[in-house]
Design an enzyme around this catalytic site. Structure first.
Site, PDB file in Angstrom:
ATOM      1  N   ASN A 154      26.687  32.814  21.314  1.00 38.27           N
ATOM      2  CA  ASN A 154      26.889  31.828  22.374  1.00 38.27           C
ATOM      3  C   ASN A 154      28.333  31.851  22.865  1.00 38.27           C
ATOM      4  OD1 ASN A 154      27.863  30.730  19.895  1.00 38.27           O
ATOM      5  ND2 ASN A 154      27.967  28.727  20.888  1.00 38.27           N
ATOM      6  N   THR A 210      30.164  17.148  21.944  1.00 41.99           N
ATOM      7  CA  THR A 210      30.692  16.546  23.164  1.00 41.99           C
ATOM      8  C   THR A 210      29.606  16.188  24.179  1.00 41.99           C
ATOM      9  OG1 THR A 210      32.916  17.467  22.939  1.00 41.99           O
ATOM     10  CG2 THR A 210      32.151  17.025  25.175  1.00 41.99           C
ATOM     11  N   ARG A 235      21.143  47.775  34.394  1.00 42.93           N
ATOM     12  CA  ARG A 235      21.522  49.172  34.642  1.00 42.93           C
ATOM     13  C   ARG A 235      22.969  49.294  35.105  1.00 42.93           C
ATOM     14  NH1 ARG A 235      17.065  50.709  38.613  1.00 42.93           N
ATOM     15  NH2 ARG A 235      16.094  48.927  37.568  1.00 42.93           N
ATOM     16  N   CYS A 254      30.893  30.216  21.932  1.00 43.42           N
ATOM     17  CA  CYS A 254      31.927  30.147  20.898  1.00 43.42           C
ATOM     18  C   CYS A 254      31.626  31.027  19.688  1.00 43.42           C
ATOM     19  CB  CYS A 254      32.139  28.697  20.462  1.00 43.42           C
ATOM     20  SG  CYS A 254      32.636  27.612  21.814  1.00 43.42           S
ATOM     21  N   LYS A 308      25.720  22.829  35.066  1.00 39.53           N
ATOM     22  CA  LYS A 308      25.734  21.508  35.710  1.00 39.53           C
ATOM     23  C   LYS A 308      25.546  20.389  34.694  1.00 39.53           C
ATOM     24  CE  LYS A 308      22.791  18.718  38.763  1.00 39.53           C
ATOM     25  NZ  LYS A 308      21.588  18.739  39.626  1.00 39.53           N
ATOM     26  N   GLU A 328      29.393  31.131  17.374  1.00 39.29           N
ATOM     27  CA  GLU A 328      28.914  30.616  16.089  1.00 39.29           C
ATOM     28  C   GLU A 328      27.404  30.418  16.054  1.00 39.29           C
ATOM     29  OE1 GLU A 328      28.978  26.628  18.199  1.00 39.29           O
ATOM     30  OE2 GLU A 328      29.850  28.617  18.396  1.00 39.29           O
ATOM     31  N   ASP A 365      60.722  -9.344  25.730  1.00 41.08           N
ATOM     32  CA  ASP A 365      60.534 -10.216  24.566  1.00 41.08           C
ATOM     33  C   ASP A 365      59.096 -10.161  24.060  1.00 41.08           C
ATOM     34  OD1 ASP A 365      63.163 -10.958  24.656  1.00 41.08           O
ATOM     35  OD2 ASP A 365      62.805 -12.822  25.758  1.00 41.08           O
ATOM     36  N   LEU A 366      58.145 -10.150  24.997  1.00 38.63           N
ATOM     37  CA  LEU A 366      56.740 -10.080  24.603  1.00 38.63           C
ATOM     38  C   LEU A 366      56.421  -8.715  23.984  1.00 38.63           C
ATOM     39  CD1 LEU A 366      53.941 -11.297  24.450  1.00 38.63           C
ATOM     40  CD2 LEU A 366      53.535 -10.572  26.823  1.00 38.63           C
ATOM     41  N   ILE A 390      16.398  42.311  40.967  1.00 36.84           N
ATOM     42  CA  ILE A 390      17.027  41.221  41.721  1.00 36.84           C
ATOM     43  C   ILE A 390      16.440  39.884  41.291  1.00 36.84           C
ATOM     44  CG2 ILE A 390      17.169  40.153  44.015  1.00 36.84           C
ATOM     45  CD1 ILE A 390      19.195  42.323  43.665  1.00 36.84           C
TER      46      ILE A 390
END
EC number: 1.17.4.1
Length: 768
Positions: free
Chosen positions: A420, A196, A250, A422, A237, A424, A18-19, A222
């Site tokens: 990058n 985001t 190389r 995406c 991160k 763009e 009902d509610l 290295i």
């Protein structure tokens, strides 16, 4: 803290039928919904009702039940949203300040500076917040926010959407409360959104607000390689997406002077990056770590690189969590076109080849062909391998090195070596500078006024965003020093859009029409002009960006002039040029058209500048699986008296297309063509038209249902000759077999289709 002490009790309380009915009836009345059948909705709720459901379980069940009826009419989505938002308001505190205190007490994640500002100015801040605007979100949008964006303590949602918007406004403008109010109101009203990471991290400790980072290895050693991996790990991160290039590393079998050994090449290195990406989790269920790797097509390992994402083959040669991208020079395209030979080199011998572009590249490349060892292949053999990889995996991206450098306001800094994640962002990076871009996108449908696009309102928002993104540069937390150095020196920003397809639909413009093409050009010219104007105004107060001297804009050359094009005459470009001559500009780059995959879901817009992929489809995200209806189409069909259960079934049976439903007027069918039905040439034409005003680039997807070698080759060369910087972000294809449509009464659909009047009478809505 009363809300939180009561939160568990509220969740465990039971709600009666009902509610539930009473609440739904109230929502229908308040929202003036004309297409929601309360009896049918309640009947569906009752059919799956369980007496021992908690309040939380009941809310979830009722909202999901209403959402399952969205394909009947989008108004059911408003009921779903209202149910969820009302519940969020029940279990969270009304006070923004008290919520921040609670978050700080239990998670200690708010920055000390922002915590102090909020406590000192709490009354002023709370007076700006309008929690009623939480009800503007769609069901889909609010669930996305709940799942990934709103701050939680444990499993408890602590903040409301408006609190998130206020965090963003405060992070950007701190105690400048006039601007805080302005930015909050525009965010709250869905006029634009920041990226985001900015929504996630505003007002928190280490507020990393930027989306994109571009890394170039310091050296082929290295030490250089692991410094790059370390940067990538730290940036990942902190919610950053990464584009990096390996042109200078190389190839397999090349000699190592320091040890006398032989290099294992780039594939094991890419697998280390792949494992790093998998290992690092960005904020639990928030933005997953992502890396795109760019390679020039002359690299000796290019063929192995193209195999990385394929489904079959030896696992030691696969890295399926990495996105592959090509950094393609003009000479390669010319050799493919002419069916000539192509030479592959080891970067340790072809020294400096990645450091030059244009004629300088051509000369050095041809010199190396005559003077150092190489592997020779037909250019079209490599091209075929590229096309095969794209058909199977959707990648590699296609970015054109010479266009990216030729049409860049950063060309004076050095050769740009990659885009990058995406595709763009086009910015200079080096071993000493990791380039960064701070992003925001404008919700284009919000600027429709009386059937026209409101350019003045649009220009105002572009200028506000330009200021905002400059403050983001100033207040951002930089996870690595190379990123801080680059961003402070060059100050690039990226303003994009979302909902272009929605805008066209609202204005009764078919995606392929001349009207759409004209409006597309006008919007992006106004956007570039307004951002440039705002950047000049900032430079008058704060000075030009530190690396300004020597840039094309310092010589009075606008981006469209680099492209050999002229402006429309709608805006005072000569006056702006004179102001820039006197004051400079604050930013090296301004416009970048990103995908908006996450934020467009929140704001209920179609992604970026793309056409609609379908008119009815299932969306899968962290928040679950949702059926989405093109609400503009439904509204049009309702006005025409054509929307019904049978029509819904017809659209589902036609896989979201309305082109074969001839009872729908031709003009409507033209407006609601899907990406699979629009000629890709038209999509590329729109991209090329706006590219001259986009000083970075655009995440341009190519849609071909069943791509062939010849189709893709044709699309790539057409985009290349149109001057695109990004020729292709992803290749979108369709499954060979369609899923069984369990929700469709096929016989009824066929019967309805055959009984409909198939005459194409002009649509009165399209004639104005």
């Amino acid at each position: 803290m009363e809300n939180f002490s009561n939160s568990k009790r509220i969740k465990s309380e039971k709600l009666g039928i009902d509610l539930i009915r009473s609440r739904i009836e109230g929502y229908v009345k308040d929202l003036k919904l004309r297409h929601v059948d309360v009896d049918e909705l309640v009947e569906r709720i009752v059919s799956g009702w369980c007496e021992d459901m908690t309040r939380k379980e009941t809310i979830d069940y009722c909202s999901e039940t209403a959402a399952s009826m969205i394909t009947k009419h989008p108004e059911y989505g408003q009921i779903s949203s209202r149910i969820i938002v009302s519940y969020i308001h029940e279990i969270t505190m009304d006070s923004f300040v008290e919520k921040i205190k609670y978050i700080q007490k239990h998670r200690g994640m708010v920055s000390e500076e922002m915590y102090g500002i909020i406590l000192e100015h709490g009354e002023t801040i709370e007076g700006m917040i309008n929690y009623e605007n939480d009800f503007l979100f769609s069901y889909f949008g609010i669930l996305t926010l709940m799942k990934s964006y709103l701050i939680k303590v444990g499993e408890e949602i602590i903040e409301r959407p408006q609190d998130m918007f206020m965090r963003v406004a405060l992070q950007i403008h701190k105690t400048d409360f006039e601007k805080v109010r302005e930015v909050y109101n525009l965010l709250s009203g869905h006029y634009f959104t920041h990226a985001t990471p900015t929504l996630y991290n505003s007002c928190l400790k280490n507020p990393q607000l930027a989306s994109c980072f571009l890394i170039t290895p310091r050296e082929d050693s290295i030490e250089g390689v692991y410094h790059m991996i370390n940067q990538a790990a730290i940036i990942t991160k902190y919610s950053g997406g990464i584009g990096l290039n390996l042109h200078g590393i190389r190839s397999k079998g090349s000699s190592l002077r320091s040890t006398g050994g032989r290099s294992n090449g780039i594939i094991p290195l890419i697998q280390v990056l792949n494992a790093t990406k998998r290992y690092i989790n960005q904020g639990a269920e928030r933005r997953p770590g992502s890396i795109a790797i760019f390679l020039e097509p002359w690299h000796m390992e290019i063929f192995d690189f193209l195999e990385l994402r394929k489904n079959t083959g030896p696992e030691e040669f696969r890295a399926r969590d990495i996105f592959t991208a090509l950094w393609i020079n003009d000479l390669f395209m010319e050799r493919v076109k002419n069916n000539e030979e192509w030479s592959l080199f080891c970067p340790s011998q072809a020294v400096g080849l990645s450091d030059v572009w244009g004629e300088e590249f051509n000369a050095l490349y041809c010199k190396y062909e005559k003077t150092i060892s190489r592997t020779v292949v037909p250019a079209q053999k490599l091209w075929k391998a590229i096309i095969e990889a794209q058909i199977e995996t959707g990648t590699p991206y296609m970015c054109y090195k010479d266009a990216c450098n030729r049409l860049s306001n950063q060309q004076h800094l050095g050769t740009i070596k990659s885009s990058n994640l995406c595709a763009e962002i086009v910015e200079y990076s080096s071993g000493e500078e990791t380039s960064v871009c701070n992003l925001a996108s404008i919700c284009l449908p919000m600027f429709v006024k009386d059937g026209w696009f409101d350019f003045e309102a649009f220009r105002r928002v572009v200028k506000i965003l330009t200021v905002n993104l400059n403050r983001v540069i100033d207040f951002n937390y930089y996870p690595v020093e190379e990123a801080r150095r680059s961003n402070m020196r060059n100050r690039p920003i990226g303003i994009g859009v979302q909902g272009l397809a929605d805008l066209f639909a609202i204005l009764r413009l078919a995606f392929e029409s001349d009207g759409a093409r004209s409006l597309n050009q006008d919007i992006f010219e106004a956007m570039y002009y307004s951002a440039m104007e705002a950047s000049c105004e900032l430079a008058e107060k704060e000075g030009p960006f530190p690396s300004y001297e020597g840039s094309p804009i310092s010589k009075g050359i606008f981006h469209f002039e680099l492209a050999g094009r002229k402006a429309s005459g709608n805006w005072d470009w000569e006056g702006l040029r004179e102001r820039i001559r006197r004051h400079g500009v604050r930013n090296s780059l301004l416009i970048a058209l990103m995908p908006t995959a996450g934020t467009s879901q929140i704001f209920g817009n179609n992604e970026a500048f793309e056409p609609h992929a379908s008119n009815i489809y299932t969306r899968r995200t962290h928040a679950g699986e949702f059926q989405i209806v093109n609400q503009h189409l439904v509204n049009d069909l309702v006005r025409l008296g054509l929307w019904s259960y049978e029509m819904k079934n017809l659209v589902i049976e036609n896989e979201g297309s309305i082109q074969n439903i001839t009872s729908i007027p031709h003009e409507i069918r033209e407006i609601y063509k899907t990406a699979w039905e629009i000629k890709m040439k038209s999509v590329i034409d729109l991209a090329a038209d706006r590219q001259v005003f986009v000083d970075q680039s655009q995440s341009l997807n190519i849609f071909i249902a069943k791509p062939t070698y010849s189709q893709l080759t044709s699309m790539h060369f057409y985009g290349y000759h149109c001057g695109l910087k990004t020729g292709m972000y992803y290749l979108r294809t369709r499954p060979i077999t369609s899923a069984i449509k369990f929700t469709v009464d096929k016989k009824l659909a066929e019967k309805t289709l055959s009984s409909m009047n198939d005459t194409d009478d002009p649509c009165s809505m399209c004639s104005s």
